[in-house]
Design an enzyme around this catalytic site. Structure first.
Site, mmCIF file in Angstrom:
data_model
loop_
_atom_site.group_PDB
_atom_site.id
_atom_site.type_symbol
_atom_site.label_atom_id
_atom_site.label_comp_id
_atom_site.label_asym_id
_atom_site.label_seq_id
_atom_site.Cartn_x
_atom_site.Cartn_y
_atom_site.Cartn_z
ATOM 1 N N GLU A 94 0.822 -1.213 0.000
ATOM 2 C CA GLU A 94 0.000 0.000 0.000
ATOM 3 C C GLU A 94 0.851 1.256 0.000
ATOM 4 O O GLU A 94 1.941 1.259 0.567
ATOM 5 C CB GLU A 94 -0.792 0.094 1.306
ATOM 6 C CG GLU A 94 -1.735 -0.993 1.555
ATOM 7 C CD GLU A 94 -2.437 -0.796 2.900
ATOM 8 O OE1 GLU A 94 -3.032 -1.761 3.353
ATOM 9 O OE2 GLU A 94 -2.383 0.302 3.480
ATOM 10 N N CYS A 114 5.305 -7.274 7.786
ATOM 11 C CA CYS A 114 6.227 -6.746 8.798
ATOM 12 C C CYS A 114 6.486 -7.828 9.834
ATOM 13 O O CYS A 114 5.623 -8.633 10.128
ATOM 14 C CB CYS A 114 5.585 -5.521 9.459
ATOM 15 S SG CYS A 114 6.696 -4.642 10.577
ATOM 16 N N CYS A 118 3.922 -5.226 16.459
ATOM 17 C CA CYS A 118 3.430 -4.259 17.443
ATOM 18 C C CYS A 118 1.939 -4.532 17.712
ATOM 19 O O CYS A 118 1.179 -4.791 16.786
ATOM 20 C CB CYS A 118 3.615 -2.825 16.941
ATOM 21 S SG CYS A 118 5.348 -2.425 16.634
ATOM 22 N N CYS A 121 -0.917 -2.545 15.829
ATOM 23 C CA CYS A 121 -0.788 -2.322 14.383
ATOM 24 C C CYS A 121 -1.671 -3.276 13.590
ATOM 25 O O CYS A 121 -1.897 -4.417 13.992
ATOM 26 C CB CYS A 121 0.676 -2.488 13.981
ATOM 27 S SG CYS A 121 0.960 -2.185 12.233
ATOM 28 N N GLU A 162 9.183 -2.337 8.255
ATOM 29 C CA GLU A 162 10.123 -1.647 9.134
ATOM 30 C C GLU A 162 11.357 -1.261 8.301
ATOM 31 O O GLU A 162 12.157 -2.127 7.933
ATOM 32 C CB GLU A 162 10.476 -2.575 10.309
ATOM 33 C CG GLU A 162 11.608 -2.093 11.180
ATOM 34 C CD GLU A 162 11.523 -0.631 11.593
ATOM 35 O OE1 GLU A 162 10.467 -0.170 12.048
ATOM 36 O OE2 GLU A 162 12.535 0.077 11.435
ATOM 37 N N SER A 205 10.396 6.435 9.378
ATOM 38 C CA SER A 205 9.791 6.104 10.665
ATOM 39 C C SER A 205 10.200 4.695 11.076
ATOM 40 O O SER A 205 10.075 3.757 10.302
ATOM 41 C CB SER A 205 8.270 6.199 10.531
ATOM 42 O OG SER A 205 7.647 5.833 11.738
ATOM 43 N N LEU A 229 7.611 5.736 19.363
ATOM 44 C CA LEU A 229 7.958 5.507 20.771
ATOM 45 C C LEU A 229 6.790 4.875 21.526
ATOM 46 O O LEU A 229 6.915 3.812 22.102
ATOM 47 C CB LEU A 229 8.394 6.833 21.411
ATOM 48 C CG LEU A 229 9.021 6.724 22.789
ATOM 49 C CD1 LEU A 229 10.303 5.904 22.761
ATOM 50 C CD2 LEU A 229 9.310 8.116 23.371
ATOM 51 N N HIS A 230 5.680 5.542 21.553
ATOM 52 C CA HIS A 230 4.403 5.039 22.098
ATOM 53 C C HIS A 230 4.381 4.726 23.589
ATOM 54 O O HIS A 230 3.309 4.440 24.127
ATOM 55 C CB HIS A 230 3.906 3.812 21.316
ATOM 56 C CG HIS A 230 3.773 4.046 19.847
ATOM 57 N ND1 HIS A 230 3.142 5.147 19.319
ATOM 58 C CD2 HIS A 230 4.205 3.332 18.778
ATOM 59 C CE1 HIS A 230 3.194 5.098 17.997
ATOM 60 N NE2 HIS A 230 3.834 4.017 17.640
ATOM 61 N N CYS A 343 -1.967 2.832 8.050
ATOM 62 C CA CYS A 343 -1.086 1.719 7.695
ATOM 63 C C CYS A 343 -1.725 0.332 7.789
ATOM 64 O O CYS A 343 -2.255 -0.045 8.819
ATOM 65 C CB CYS A 343 0.102 1.836 8.645
ATOM 66 S SG CYS A 343 1.176 0.459 8.711
#
Ligand code: SAH
Length: 362
Positions: A94, A114, A118, A121, A162, A205, A229-230, A343
């Site tokens: 995408e 990926c 996470c 995600c 990533e 990113s 970071l989150h 995403c």
């Protein structure tokens, strides 16, 4: 078997040397590059200004990659365009074209799937298929321009995948995008025929792979580094992002400090606010303290509920707290909300659709 070279893995300068090496005049290289970069040529047959014989020779020597547009969604709210591309090996990727007052920006994928897993995600944890090549990253820009008729002046490596887990191809991609080959007459007279997108208009990113950050820093490029970071503490961050169990927040922040010292660029930290998980006053305080010690900007993101199990926190309230503690923080604008622009969402939907479709025929 004949060895075929992917022509879009080469910079415009390299394409020129290759064409000259074939005993052809320089202007032939320019014709090819103008078509590849300017109009996103999908095959050599489209480069109609070349003699037929030469087109056939190029076809034998080079691969010209071209993704197939499988789906295109245009937001009625803000004109954001989401593209789902199908690659020749069947993988779907995408990209999202975003419109800002200062120009168009594209968010591209760097991998098909990926590995990072996470928790919040939309990319499924076991969904990694393969790395994208630099030319497949480049194609997302060239074919989005071709499909939309719009000029793209900024690039975010912030789609699926990533980037630091595919750093060598990402570095090659940066070279391709940044290459300012000029038409005869040089910089003063000629117009650029490569993409010529400035490094300061490119953002990468990452979830925080330290070796990748250090490698990027060692090139001293002027691109922007964004860190997902989150959470400011290891307990929360490790529960959301498995990579943190290896790196830890403090080591990651040290790598960011090295990056900004070497490149002179400010690092931005992304923080998707999740209710009851990373939005407490204590976390705001820890975050403020850590960010102030390394410098940088915090981008508060409204959590997209793609993954289901989490609820968004109050982004503006949390941002207000950070600002009151002297942190440079803002809430990121949401674009393309009506077309699932975040995403992984379209790829995920499409996967489900495909599954249903296959079941229908079983
Ligand atoms: N792997 C890279 C780039 C891809 S993710 C990275 O981790 O940065 C792009 C950004 O979207 C990251 O900041 C990621 O943390 C964020 N993101 C992923 N899922 C999200 C969600 N459900 N809501 C809000 N942001 C999300």
């Amino acid at each position: 078997m004949r060895f075929m070279v992917d022509i879009k893995q080469m910079t415009p300068d390299e394409i020129t040397s290759e064409i000259i090496g074939m005993g052809l005049p320089r202007y032939r290289a320019e014709q090819i590059i103008r078509r590849i970069y300017g109009r996103g040529a999908a095959d050599f047959g489209e480069i109609s200004e070349l003699p037929k014989k030469l087109r056939a020779e190029l076809e034998k020597r080079f691969v010209l990659t071209a993704p197939i547009l499988e789906r295109k969604l245009v937001s009625e709210l803000d004109g954001t365009i989401k593209f789902l591309w199908r690659l020749p090996d069947g993988n779907a990727i995408e990209s999202v074209l975003l419109r800002y007052d200062y120009g168009n920006s594209i968010c591209i994928s760097t991998q098909a799937g990926c590995k990072m897993g996470c928790a919040f995600c939309a990319s499924p944890p076991n969904g990694f298929s393969r790395n994208l090549t630099a030319s497949e990253m480049l194609d997302q820009i060239l074919f989005a321009q071709r499909e939309s008729g719009e000029q793209i002046s900024r690039v975010d490596l912030m789609g699926i995948g990533e980037p630091m887990d595919n750093i060598d191809e990402v570095l090659r991609f940066l070279e391709l995008v940044n290459n300012p080959l000029f038409a005869p007459g040089g910089r003063a007279k000629g117009s650029p025929i490569g993409l010529n997108i400035g490094m300061r208009h490119i953002s990468i990113s990452t979830c925080g792979i330290i070796e990748g950050i250090d490698k990027l820093a060692s090139y001293g490029l002027q691109c922007n580094l964004l860190i997902s970071l989150h959470a400011p503490d290891d307990e929360t961050r490790s529960s959301l992002m498995p990579i943190n169990r290896v790196t830890g927040v403090d080591k990651l922040l040290e790598a960011c400090l090295r990056y900004s010292k070497i490149t002179g660029r400010r690092v931005s930290y992304e923080y998707a606010l999740i209710k009851g998980v990373n939005d407490s006053d204590a976390q705001a305080e820890t975050l403020a303290e850590k960010i102030k010690s390394v410098g940088g900007h915090v981008n508060i993101i409204r959590l997209n509920e793609a993954a289901g199990q989490f609820e968004p926190g109050d982004a503006h309230a949390f941002c207000g707290k950070l600002v009151a503690m002297g942190v440079n923080a803002t809430v990121r604008r949401t674009l393309g909300a009506d077309i699932a622009a975040a995403c992984g969402q379209l790829r995920l939907q499409k996967k489900n659709l495909t599954v249903k479709f296959l079941r229908y025929y079983e």
